[in-house]
Scaffold this motif. Structure first.
Motif, PDB file in Angstrom:
ATOM      1  N   GLY A 589      37.939  37.405  17.621  1.00  0.00           N
ATOM      2  CA  GLY A 589      37.465  36.896  18.902  1.00  0.00           C
ATOM      3  C   GLY A 589      38.472  35.955  19.529  1.00  0.00           C
ATOM      4  N   GLU A 590      39.024  35.052  18.714  1.00  0.00           N
ATOM      5  CA  GLU A 590      40.033  34.141  19.227  1.00  0.00           C
ATOM      6  C   GLU A 590      41.297  34.898  19.611  1.00  0.00           C
ATOM      7  OE1 GLU A 590      42.393  30.020  17.990  1.00  0.00           O
ATOM      8  OE2 GLU A 590      41.196  31.111  16.497  1.00  0.00           O
ATOM      9  N   ALA A 591      41.620  35.964  18.869  1.00  0.00           N
ATOM     10  CA  ALA A 591      42.806  36.767  19.191  1.00  0.00           C
ATOM     11  C   ALA A 591      42.676  37.388  20.582  1.00  0.00           C
ATOM     12  CB  ALA A 591      42.998  37.851  18.139  1.00  0.00           C
ATOM     13  N   VAL A 592      41.499  37.918  20.900  1.00  0.00           N
ATOM     14  CA  VAL A 592      41.283  38.503  22.224  1.00  0.00           C
ATOM     15  C   VAL A 592      41.390  37.427  23.297  1.00  0.00           C
ATOM     16  CG1 VAL A 592      39.586  39.656  23.700  1.00  0.00           C
ATOM     17  CG2 VAL A 592      39.888  40.400  21.327  1.00  0.00           C
ATOM     18  N   HIS A 593      40.748  36.281  23.057  1.00  0.00           N
ATOM     19  CA  HIS A 593      40.763  35.193  24.032  1.00  0.00           C
ATOM     20  C   HIS A 593      42.182  34.704  24.300  1.00  0.00           C
ATOM     21  CE1 HIS A 593      39.535  31.581  26.165  1.00  0.00           C
ATOM     22  NE2 HIS A 593      40.292  30.871  25.345  1.00  0.00           N
ATOM     23  N   ARG A 594      42.960  34.480  23.250  1.00  0.00           N
ATOM     24  CA  ARG A 594      44.323  33.974  23.436  1.00  0.00           C
ATOM     25  C   ARG A 594      45.237  35.016  24.068  1.00  0.00           C
ATOM     26  NH1 ARG A 594      45.505  29.220  20.913  1.00  0.00           N
ATOM     27  NH2 ARG A 594      47.167  29.232  22.458  1.00  0.00           N
ATOM     28  N   THR A 595      44.998  36.287  23.764  1.00  0.00           N
ATOM     29  CA  THR A 595      45.805  37.340  24.386  1.00  0.00           C
ATOM     30  C   THR A 595      45.606  37.343  25.894  1.00  0.00           C
ATOM     31  OG1 THR A 595      45.699  38.719  22.404  1.00  0.00           O
ATOM     32  CG2 THR A 595      46.231  39.817  24.465  1.00  0.00           C
ATOM     33  N   VAL A 596      44.369  37.285  26.336  1.00  0.00           N
ATOM     34  CA  VAL A 596      44.092  37.253  27.771  1.00  0.00           C
ATOM     35  C   VAL A 596      44.726  36.022  28.406  1.00  0.00           C
ATOM     36  CG1 VAL A 596      42.251  37.065  29.497  1.00  0.00           C
ATOM     37  CG2 VAL A 596      41.969  38.586  27.532  1.00  0.00           C
ATOM     38  N   GLN A 597      44.652  34.901  27.725  1.00  0.00           N
ATOM     39  CA  GLN A 597      45.241  33.673  28.243  1.00  0.00           C
ATOM     40  C   GLN A 597      46.755  33.794  28.387  1.00  0.00           C
ATOM     41  OE1 GLN A 597      45.497  30.201  25.582  1.00  0.00           O
ATOM     42  NE2 GLN A 597      44.346  29.059  27.131  1.00  0.00           N
ATOM     43  N   LEU A 598      47.391  34.384  27.400  1.00  0.00           N
ATOM     44  CA  LEU A 598      48.840  34.558  27.453  1.00  0.00           C
ATOM     45  C   LEU A 598      49.258  35.459  28.614  1.00  0.00           C
ATOM     46  CD1 LEU A 598      49.547  35.005  23.644  1.00  0.00           C
ATOM     47  CD2 LEU A 598      50.575  33.235  25.095  1.00  0.00           C
ATOM     48  N   VAL A 599      48.593  36.613  28.736  1.00  0.00           N
ATOM     49  CA  VAL A 599      48.989  37.579  29.765  1.00  0.00           C
ATOM     50  C   VAL A 599      48.718  37.031  31.158  1.00  0.00           C
ATOM     51  CG1 VAL A 599      48.523  39.869  30.699  1.00  0.00           C
ATOM     52  CG2 VAL A 599      48.667  39.533  28.232  1.00  0.00           C
ATOM     53  N   ALA A 600      47.560  36.417  31.349  1.00  0.00           N
ATOM     54  CA  ALA A 600      47.156  36.003  32.686  1.00  0.00           C
ATOM     55  C   ALA A 600      47.745  34.661  33.113  1.00  0.00           C
ATOM     56  CB  ALA A 600      45.629  35.938  32.758  1.00  0.00           C
ATOM     57  N   ASP A 601      47.992  33.754  32.171  1.00  0.00           N
ATOM     58  CA  ASP A 601      48.378  32.390  32.543  1.00  0.00           C
ATOM     59  C   ASP A 601      49.711  31.945  31.934  1.00  0.00           C
ATOM     60  OD1 ASP A 601      46.038  31.997  34.036  1.00  0.00           O
ATOM     61  OD2 ASP A 601      44.921  31.459  32.228  1.00  0.00           O
ATOM     62  N   SER A 602      49.769  31.887  30.607  1.00  0.00           N
ATOM     63  CA  SER A 602      50.884  31.205  29.944  1.00  0.00           C
ATOM     64  C   SER A 602      52.227  31.882  30.184  1.00  0.00           C
ATOM     65  CB  SER A 602      50.602  31.119  28.440  1.00  0.00           C
ATOM     66  OG  SER A 602      49.407  30.422  28.198  1.00  0.00           O
ATOM     67  N   VAL A 603      52.300  33.189  29.976  1.00  0.00           N
ATOM     68  CA  VAL A 603      53.587  33.874  30.142  1.00  0.00           C
ATOM     69  C   VAL A 603      54.058  33.830  31.594  1.00  0.00           C
ATOM     70  CG1 VAL A 603      54.752  36.107  29.957  1.00  0.00           C
ATOM     71  CG2 VAL A 603      53.283  35.314  28.102  1.00  0.00           C
ATOM     72  N   PRO A 604      53.212  34.101  32.589  1.00  0.00           N
ATOM     73  CA  PRO A 604      53.689  33.972  33.973  1.00  0.00           C
ATOM     74  C   PRO A 604      54.151  32.554  34.318  1.00  0.00           C
ATOM     75  CG  PRO A 604      51.666  35.242  33.918  1.00  0.00           C
ATOM     76  CD  PRO A 604      51.855  34.662  32.536  1.00  0.00           C
TER      77      PRO A 604
END
Length: 782
Positions: A589-604
């Motif tokens: 569950g945390e893996a899915v949450h952090r993945t979305v965060q990375l793609v949508a926010d952190s990496v950009p």
């Protein structure tokens, strides 16, 4: 190494034992509905609900058949499997969960598939561009085979067999010639008594070969099939697929042999058994010869999804025993006698005994101690492909005139030989491209072919003249052909060669004229081809042509990391520009949450790479952090919508499989009465509405096999705890190597990751190309 947001990643936890309840599929051929849980659950970090196993009446998830196989994931099914019986301890098999208590196809309700709206099969489906392309390839292949037969006569493989293999081959030939039943030639232990088949039981039927040209089934055929399916309690929506697979006589074929239902990709033996019981009642049983023949073919077809072109005979027997066949030996005999499968035993290089040593006991012992080659069973289509490919490669080697070219080591090798191998990482791709440019300057007709459009664009300006292998074979790009179907080429350079399956490679090589030079270039450390065979690896292992290894290292921290993985070491790499980030997670569950965060926010924000240029790569389609769950969460965040057409909305990122084994990534443009319109690179494609459910899936997250041959500015690799069993060195090497500028690793597998890099060897594939090549090219022509 830090997270893009600037947080410091804590040290990895202590080593824990990997869990077993993992990865359903990652291989094509699965039969599982896509029920990953709600997107809201995934987006908030809660673990999505596990996908529900199909009921007896559910249709196969044919989308799985269109996906490249991730040869590294463990299957959760308890059912005995051919791969398990042979050589694949890590599972390397399709996502095909069993219906444990279900009599497949025995209930009447239809399955609820993802995004069902607007995607019902049609009685008269139109051919898509991809289907037309595949049909053109098959038609060309048929012409090539006919021309080859006229010139060279019948293939000689299997002519020098001995023991059981010779007996089996004799059975096949005797039955084909009408002389006798194969059982007269097959030596096996006395079979156990079998329940007599009622007199009304029809004779054995063998599944028809794939037609040379794809065509839509006639409405009357589909209607007749629908009636038979309803009679057997199977979903009537399977009618179009069954009619396409079995042809005009599909309805009668099902009545005569209900196990022909296994011709539909993704259906499992339990489903066919339930359908047969509904139609035949007490007139069928586990030893019914129709069932055993169909199961033997199914086992070999399923093995092909895992990369094998043949299986050892004992492996097939073990697989049949796992499906409750009382006498597996007799079942194999039945399949061979019916001509449904072929048998092979390649010659091994024997110890040479000179005349003066003939009396020597030591020499005699050395000659007799040589282990015999295993007896293999295979399907005709892969046997023909491997033998045609071996003959074609040998022809290129023998007909190319040596020419003393000046220049690099690769150029000199290409000038002197008709077949050359080139190995190296991503940076080494410049070398074969430079070879092609130098050949053009010499006045040679030269072409560079790549696996996917993304690989062509990655070549920069040099990619303007490159084509994909699929476009070349279909005639959509590349040079014209002569009256015999040969390309007007003097040199063909194929990049991403490890992604060539045996059938594609055979069509490619057979299309090259005598005297043409072929350079196969690629990275041998990446995952193998998504289809059957291991062409590049087999040619490398056969040592029948020069191999030029590039010395150009991949640059930067990412290059250093990936190079170390290729050598079996997961090194700590300095990444001052946040090129590599490790994000530890506790659960899926945390893996899915952090993945979305990375793609949508952190990496950009931290790296400057927008979400549309960031690709997520994970181990499998199933599981709580597989592509289904991740795509649901990413859609909810990046392009929320009701899924107006088959579960898709304009703006959705998608992965489209125009033919099994090839994935094209793109974006949904619009939908209309004809189907879904996509933008894939510079092209616009139409996916007919009847193929949306079977050939399309969301593409924010891909498996490593789907991503092979492609690269993105940023990649997020997701490794939840239950992915540990699906990891291998080639998988990690391939997944991490897809990143050009930035790599984030959502890490929840603890010490399983370094163990996989150090010890995780990809499962071997059983193929015949290497011994065929060695037999043809071991002794140079006089």
């Amino acid at each position: 190494m830090t997270e893009p947001s600037g947080e410091t990643a804590p040290e990895a936890p202590e080593d824990v034992a990997p869990t077993e309840d993992v990865q359903e599929d990652v291989r094509q051929g699965a039969a599982e509905p896509e029920e990953p849980g709600t997107a809201e659950e995934s987006a908030t970090g809660e673990e999505p609900a596990a996908a529900e196993e199909p009921t007896a009446a559910q249709e196969p998830d044919v989308a799985e058949d269109s996906d490249e196989p991730d040869a590294d994931a463990a299957e959760t099914s308890d059912e005995p499997d051919v791969a398990d019986a042979s050589h694949e301890s890590a599972g390397a098999e399709p996502d095909e969960p069993t219906s444990e208590a279900a009599e497949a196809a025995g209930a009447s309700e239809e399955p609820g598939a993802d995004g069902d709206a607007g995607a019902k099969p049609s009685d008269t489906p139109e051919l898509s561009d991809a289907q037309a392309e595949l049909a053109a390839q098959r038609e060309l292949r048929a012409k090539i085979e006919a021309r080859k037969a006229e010139k060279e006569g019948p293939l000689s493989s299997g002519a020098k067999l001995s023991g059981t293999a010779a007996d089996l081959l004799a059975a096949v030939r005797a039955v084909e010639g009408g002389a006798a039943s194969g059982s007269a030639f097959y030596e096996a232990p006395e079979p156990a008594p079998r329940r007599p088949t009622p007199e009304a039981t029809p004779a054995l039927t063998v599944r028809p070969p794939v037609p040379a040209q794809a065509s839509a089934p006639a409405p009357g055929t589909t209607a007749a099939v629908r009636e038979v399916l309803a009679k057997g309690g199977a979903p009537e929506t399977l009618a179009a697929q069954v009619a396409a697979a079995l042809g005009e006589g599909a309805a009668q074929a099902l009545l005569d042999d209900p196990w022909q239902l296994l011709a539909v990709p993704g259906l499992r033996p339990e489903q066919a058994d339930g359908f047969a019981r509904a139609l035949l009642g007490a007139a069928c049983g586990p030893d019914d010869p129709r069932r055993t023949v169909a199961l033997t073919v199914w086992l070999l077809e399923r093995a092909a999804l895992q990369g094998h072109t043949a299986l050892e005979i004992d492996t097939v027997r073990a697989g049949l025993a796992g499906h409750a066949v009382p006498d597996p030996g007799s079942a194999v005999e039945e399949a061979v006698s019916a001509g449904a499968v072929l048998v092979f035993q390649e010659e091994e290089s024997a110890v040479e005994v000179h005349e003066e040593d003939e009396e020597s006991p030591e020499a005699a012992e050395a000659a007799t101690d040589e282990p015999a080659a295993p007896v293999l069973l295979g399907l005709d289509r892969y046997a023909l492909a491997e033998e045609s490919l071996a003959d074609g490669l040998a022809r290129l080697v023998r007909t190319a005139a040596a020419d003393p070219w000046e220049g690099s080591e690769l150029e000199r090798a290409a000038g002197a030989h008709g077949l050359v191998l080139h190995t190296g990482g991503e940076a080494s791709r410049a070398e074969p491209v430079a070879l092609a440019a130098a050949a053009r300057e010499r006045g040679l007709r030269t072409l560079v072919a790549v696996h996917a459009d993304g690989g062509r664009r990655a070549l920069g300006p040099a990619g303007a003249d490159a084509v994909t292998v699929a476009a070349l074979l279909s005639g959509a790009a590349g040079p014209g052909r002569d009256e015999e179907g040969a390309f007007a080429l003097d040199l063909l350079v194929v990049l991403d060669a490890p992604q060539l399956d045996v059938e594609t490679a055979a069509m490619l090589v057979e299309s090259l004229p005598d005297g043409c030079r072929l350079v196969l270039s690629g990275d041998p450390a990446v995952l193998g081809a998504p289809g059957a065979g291991q062409v590049f690896g087999d040619v490398v292992a056969a040592r029948v042509c020069p191999r030029i290894a590039s010395r150009v290292p991949d640059p930067g921290p990412l290059g250093e990391l990936v190079s170390g993985i290729g050598a079996g070491e997961l090194n700590q790499v300095e990444a001052p520009g946040k090129e590599i980030v490790i994000v530890p997670v506790r659960d899926a569950g945390e893996a899915v949450h952090r993945t979305v965060q990375l793609v949508a926010d952190s990496v950009p924000r931290a790296i400057g790479v927008p979400a549309e240029q960031t690709q997520v790569v994970t181990v499998g389609h199933g599981g709580s952090a597989g592509t289904r769950a991740l795509n649901a969460a990413l859609k909810q965040r990046l392009n929320p919508g009701p899924g107006r057409f088959g579960g898709y909305d304009p703006g959705d990122r998608v992965a489209y499989a125009p033919v099994p084994g090839r994935t094209v990534t793109g974006t949904v443009l619009s939908a209309d009465a004809e189907g879904l319109r996509l933008r894939c690179g510079d092209e616009e494609l139409l996916v007919p509405k009847e193929r949306v459910e079977s050939a399309l899936r969301h593409g924010w997250a891909l498996t490593a096999h789907q991503a092979a041959g492609l690269r993105w500015p940023a990649v997020v690799v997701v490794l939840p705890g239950d992915a540990a069993g699906g990891l291998s060195r080639p998988w990690v090497y391939t997944a991490f190597g897809r990143a050009e500028r930035h790599l984030s690793v959502v890490h929840g597998v603890d010490q399983a990751l370094p163990r996989a890099v150090a010890e995780g060897v990809a499962p071997e594939r059983t193929t015949r190309l290497r011994p065929l090549l060695e037999a043809l090219l071991a002794v140079p022509e006089e």
